[in-house]
Design a protein around this motif. Structure first.
Motif, mmCIF file in Angstrom:
data_model
loop_
_atom_site.group_PDB
_atom_site.id
_atom_site.type_symbol
_atom_site.label_atom_id
_atom_site.label_comp_id
_atom_site.label_asym_id
_atom_site.label_seq_id
_atom_site.Cartn_x
_atom_site.Cartn_y
_atom_site.Cartn_z
ATOM 1 N N UNK A 35 0.827 -1.202 0.000
ATOM 2 C CA UNK A 35 0.000 0.000 0.000
ATOM 3 C C UNK A 35 0.859 1.249 0.000
ATOM 4 N N UNK A 36 2.084 1.100 0.478
ATOM 5 C CA UNK A 36 3.006 2.232 0.481
ATOM 6 C C UNK A 36 4.290 1.807 -0.229
ATOM 7 N N UNK A 85 8.813 4.189 6.797
ATOM 8 C CA UNK A 85 7.396 4.251 6.415
ATOM 9 C C UNK A 85 6.749 2.874 6.418
ATOM 10 N N UNK A 86 7.537 1.842 6.735
ATOM 11 C CA UNK A 86 7.069 0.467 6.624
ATOM 12 C C UNK A 86 6.558 0.207 5.198
ATOM 13 N N UNK A 139 -3.326 7.161 -4.404
ATOM 14 C CA UNK A 139 -4.192 8.209 -3.854
ATOM 15 C C UNK A 139 -3.366 9.409 -3.403
ATOM 16 N N UNK A 140 -2.147 9.142 -2.966
ATOM 17 C CA UNK A 140 -1.233 10.243 -2.630
ATOM 18 C C UNK A 140 0.095 9.955 -3.316
ATOM 19 N N UNK A 166 -1.333 2.897 -2.393
ATOM 20 C CA UNK A 166 -2.172 4.047 -2.051
ATOM 21 C C UNK A 166 -1.288 5.281 -1.932
ATOM 22 N N UNK A 167 -0.094 5.066 -1.393
ATOM 23 C CA UNK A 167 0.857 6.168 -1.268
ATOM 24 C C UNK A 167 2.109 5.831 -2.078
#
Lengths: 269, 328, 381
Positions: free
Chosen positions: B208-209, B233-234, B286-287, B265-266
């Motif tokens: 997700x990141x 940020x994991x 999303x970001x 997502x990021x």
């Protein structure tokens, strides 16, 4: 034992470091890559290295087969300097615009004309197209077996042992010649160009073959012989553009950290 | 719906499980098959396949062509390619889609050559035109090239992660068709040993990141900053082609047309110029934050927030702020 | 006239460029920071035959001549002037052996130099002067049939890394007689002295070589007895000037590339500074300097390869290209503004490196002496 005949299929590609200069003409739908230096497609250089090392260890000969525009000759010369013994240059307007199918058909015809080498090396993917299709397709046109995505190679007792990357891990495979292998970058570290080899390469032979030499008709080659055709190009609407964060490094770092934190607190992550 | 003249999807089984991309293709395949009003069939090769066949039907297949044999447990070109060729010649599909996996790409390419069909790689979208011909969209040069394949069937490969897995419905009915297979008496190739190993992608496709670095990172030492930021940020680490070519990071972490397809997502892009070959592998974050020294870098057209600065100035304080105990 | 490199020469350039960009470039900053050219990089250059270029084929070399040498030095200097300087002075060490060496000396010294097993340098300059070698104070004392050497050579490139030192000395009994010898570091009384801390060209090994009662056998006398000045100066002459021209060409190219890159990226008032005419004019001057230097350098090298006299041509090329390298590196710094002074951009290094090209292998004023003398003769009616 018969001496080992090894072939390497090489592609000449625009230097990946300058890909940002490759553009498309939306009217003519043609790709513009003039003025960008051409190099041996990086994985093909690993393929060449694998072939030359095999020759150095077991004897035999290495022949390069390259299909391309006249500018590719320079890269063929380079391949000869890197240890190949001779080369076949498939150079003919009829070859132009080929997809993987038409490319593989032409290369296979050339390899057949050479008397089917026992081992054929290709890069696992060529740069730019990066479909990875040509290697397996050549093998089919020649009616021989192949191993794709090889990262380790050994040849003993007339058999080839290849460690290939699979979807579940790695497989050590064994095969009888003739075989085609496509190699990944892990297989070796290609040697650098030596001046003495570059000079010796001047005396090596480059055979130039046209479509007629291959006994293939023009509708089997190039754009006409391709299995896919690009018939349209749809440009994307210009993206909106980023909001540029201003300030000193500390401030900006803080702002980014806050944005990430806020985003995470929104519960989405 | 009939298996003849239909739309086919290669369903790849690895270690007794279907690869997600096979199910993703069924979702898109269902949409296209309905549009053409033809049957959707999955081609399933391996061993002990019964539960997988049911899963394929639940995910939208009308038919599952099953070739089940112990020798087929692992992908092997020498056995798979003639088998699939035989199926095509017998049932004459109109369209045949493959996941761009190691096995899927190899099988698609070889089969296409055997039957003389065109094969389009790196497709990200399909449309059916008024002549019921498949239009295949491939991202390039800041847009999409649209291809048509000649010959039968029309063949294409699609990277994992481009389409989404449909919701399974185990009430769905479908037909399982057994395909005969007998291994060659004297195969020219064999698998001596098989090592199961999870790829070193570090879960990129599911991440997700993602913190990704490009040529602008500059050297192996600076690459450590990418790793440290990802750790803080994991996040998973991703890369464009140049860091892979330079040997700063494994090839498995490459994102883009010839690498992985990701849906974070990021997405934090550091030192990435942002050409289409890379960006086509990043699906709608999303970001999206980009850090690059070059104000003209294409990445700034696509990111939500941009920082025009040297990464060695921004990353150390950012890592500190995001690390546990940092000011957040 | 055909201003085009041959296919072979293009191939040599490609080989040099491949080494420079793939092997050397990733380590250029490290060379600068540590003020040292790692040994494995020299070995890699040797493995690619860069050290064999001007050594005749009969002695394990490639006999490619001076255009080839210029191409290679230029490509390497584009990435690291320090690495190019190693090659340049290595070439000066071997040239007197190639030209004046006896068959025995060539057989003995050239093959290990061609493979890079051994490295060479030349030692002429002393604290009392370089361009006027008659002022040197290193003396050779006749000792039976051998010689004993005493003296201190300064500003010697490859002082530490070299194994073989071609050294100029005057005779103890006759201040007007000079001899050049092949000394080896393994000889007792021959050792490197202090290493210089330099403003630029970091990574180039510059320092003293000290001779302290160093006994040199007679068979190591290079050239005819008493011909020492001619032997030593022939190396520093054409070959030295050619090499410095190569270093300058590399710096010119690197400076121009860095300036263009920065000018396209740096935005001022909403547009890149490359749109400013003041910047465009600087770039234009830099381009002209690069092209002119290149034409002068390769013209002289081509004459050398044809066996023609080319001392003035090399003097012009050396003078012009080294002065141009300083001008162009300064322009590159100016275009960078304050960034041009910062270590994170390489242009400040190019400027510091360019400055040393002027005194090396004969200062601009020495070149002017040669050019002036020739012109006054040539254009007199």
């Amino acid at each position: 034992m018969k001496s080992l005949k090894i072939a390497v299929c090489l592609k000449s590609v625009p230097d990946p470091k300058q890909w940002h200069k490759v553009t498309i003409n939306p009217q003519t739908k043609t790709i513009q890559k003039e003025g960008i230096p051409r190099i041996i497609s990086p994985l093909d250089r690993h393929a060449l290295e694998a072939a030359v090392r095999l020759k150095e260890a077991h004897g035999g000969s290495v022949i390069v087969v390259c299909m391309g525009s006249p500018g590719a000759r320079e890269n063929i010369q380079e391949a000869l300097a890197l240890g190949a013994d001779e080369a076949v240059f498939l150079s003919d307007r009829a070859f132009g615009g080929a997809d993987s199918l038409a490319t593989a058909r032409a290369l296979a015809a050339a390899l057949k004309k050479l008397g089917l080498p026992g081992l054929i090396f290709c890069g696992a993917v060529s740069y730019y197209g990066s479909t990875g299709q040509v290697g397996p397709q050549i093998a089919q046109f020649l009616g021989i077996n192949h191993f794709s995505a090889v990262r380790f190679l050994d040849y003993k007792g007339g058999k080839l042992y290849a460690e290939i990357v699979t979807d579940g891990g790695f497989a050590l495979c064994e095969g009888k010649l003739p075989l085609l292998v496509t190699v990944r970058r892990e297989i070796n570290k290609p040697r650098g160009l030596r001046l003495s080899e570059a000079i010796k390469a001047r005396k090596k032979k480059i055979w130039t073959w046209s479509s007629a030499d291959l006994g293939l008709s023009s509708d089997q080659l190039g754009l006409k012989g391709s299995g896919i055709q690009m018939f349209d190009f749809l440009p994307l609407p210009e993206a909106q553009g980023a909001e540029i964060l201003e300030g000193g490094p500390q401030e900006i770092a803080k702002e980014i950290a806050q944005k990430i934190k806020k985003y995470r607190q929104g519960g989405i992550l | 719906m009939s298996v003849e003249n239909g739309l086919w999807v290669f369903a790849q089984a690895v270690e007794g499980k279907l690869l997600p991309v096979s199910l993703e293709l069924l979702g898109e395949g269902r949409r296209l098959a309905d549009r053409l009003d033809v049957g959707l069939s999955a081609i399933l090769i391996g061993h002990n396949l019964q539960p997988l066949a049911l899963e394929l039907i639940a995910c939208g297949a009308d038919n599952v062509l099953v070739a089940d044999h112990a020798k087929l447990y692992h992908y092997r070109g020498e056995l798979y390619i003639p088998l699939v060729e035989k199926m095509i010649l017998r049932y004459r599909p109109e369209i045949f889609l493959f996941g761009a996996t190691q096995g899927g790409k190899d099988l698609a390419a070889a089969t296409a050559a055997r039957i003389g069909a065109g094969l389009t790689a790196h497709c990200v979208a399909f449309e059916i035109d008024e002549h019921k011909v498949l239009k295949q969209l491939v991202p390039a040069f800041g847009g999409h090239c649209v291809f048509r394949s000649q010959g039968n069937p029309q063949m294409a490969t699609v990277a994992p992660g481009v389409f989404t897995i449909p919701e399974p419905d185990y009430e769905r009915q479908g037909k399982i068709i057994e395909i005969d297979f007998s291994p060659p008496a004297e195969p020219a190739t064999k698998i001596v040993e098989f090592k199961t190993e999870k790829g070193s992608a570090g879960g990129l496709e599911e991440a997700e990141v993602i913190v990704a670095g490009g040529a602008g990172v500059g050297n192996a030492e600076n690459w450590q900053l990418i790793e440290k930021l990802a750790h803080a940020l994991n996040a998973a680490v991703g890369a464009t082609r140049p860091p892979v070519d330079e040997g700063w990071v494994e090839e498995e972490k490459m994102i883009g047309q010839s690498g992985r397809n990701v849906r974070p997502k990021l997405y934090l892009a550091v030192g990435i110029s942002g050409d289409q070959l890379h960006l086509s592998g990043v699906q709608n974050p999303e970001l999206f934050i980009a850090i690059n020294k070059d104000p003209k870098a294409n990445i700034f057209k696509h990111a939500h927030f941009g920082v025009v600065e040297d990464l060695t100035k921004i990353l150390p304080p950012l890592i500190e702020l995001l690390s546990p105990g940092g000011d957040n | 006239m055909d201003f085009k490199f041959s296919e072979d020469q293009e191939m040599l350039r490609k080989a040099a460029r491949e080494f420079a960009s793939d092997v050397l470039a990733p380590r250029a900053e490290e060379i600068e920071a540590n003020d040292e050219l790692p040994r494995e990089l020299i070995e890699e250059m040797a493995a690619r035959d860069f050290l064999a270029v001007t050594i005749p084929e009969a002695y394990g070399g490639l006999g490619l001549g001076h255009t080839a040498r210029l191409i290679i030095i230029e490509e390497i200097a584009r990435v690291s002037a320090a690495a190019a300087m190693m090659l340049q002075v290595f070439g000066l060490g071997i040239e007197p052996i190639v030209v004046f060496g006896t068959e025995e000396q060539k057989q003995r010294y050239l093959p290990p130099l061609a493979t890079g097993e051994k490295l060479a340098t030349i030692a002429v300059t002393e604290a009392t002067g370089g361009s006027d070698p008659s002022g040197i104070e290193t003396v050779a004392q006749k000792d039976g049939s051998d010689f004993t050497l005493n003296g201190r050579k300064v500003f010697i490139t490859n002082a530490k890394v070299s194994d073989i030192v071609v050294v100029l000395a005057k005779m103890a009994d006759d201040e007007k007689t000079f001899n050049t010898f092949i000394a080896e570091k393994t000889m007792e009384g021959c050792r490197p002295g202090r290493t210089e801390k330099k403003m630029g060209l970091r990574g180039s090994d510059t320092g003293e070589i000290i001779f302290n009662n160093c006994r040199i056998p007679q068979e190591n006398l290079l050239g005819e007895p008493g011909a020492g000045l001619k032997v030593a100066l022939s190396a520093i002459g054409d070959v030295g000037r050619a090499g410095m021209t190569g270093v300058a060409l590399g710096l010119l190219q690197a400076s121009l590339e860095a300036a263009v890159k920065f000018a396209n990226q740096r935005v001022l008032g909403g547009r890149p500074i490359s749109k400013l005419q003041s910047v465009q004019f600087k770039i234009a001057e830099m381009y002209a300097d690069l092209e002119a230097s290149r034409l002068l350098g390769y013209r002289a090298a081509a004459m050398k390869d044809r066996g023609e006299r080319c001392d003035v041509e090399f003097a012009i090329a050396k003078y012009f290209s080294c002065e141009a390298a300083v001008r162009v590196a300064k322009h590159a710094c100016d275009i960078h503004g304050a960034y041009g002074y910062m270590e994170e951009y390489p242009v400040q290094r190019y400027l510091r490196d360019a400055l040393i090209s002027i005194p090396s292998a004969g200062t601009s004023d020495i070149m002017k002496v040669i050019m002036g003398k020739t012109a006054l003769k040539k254009f007199a009616d």
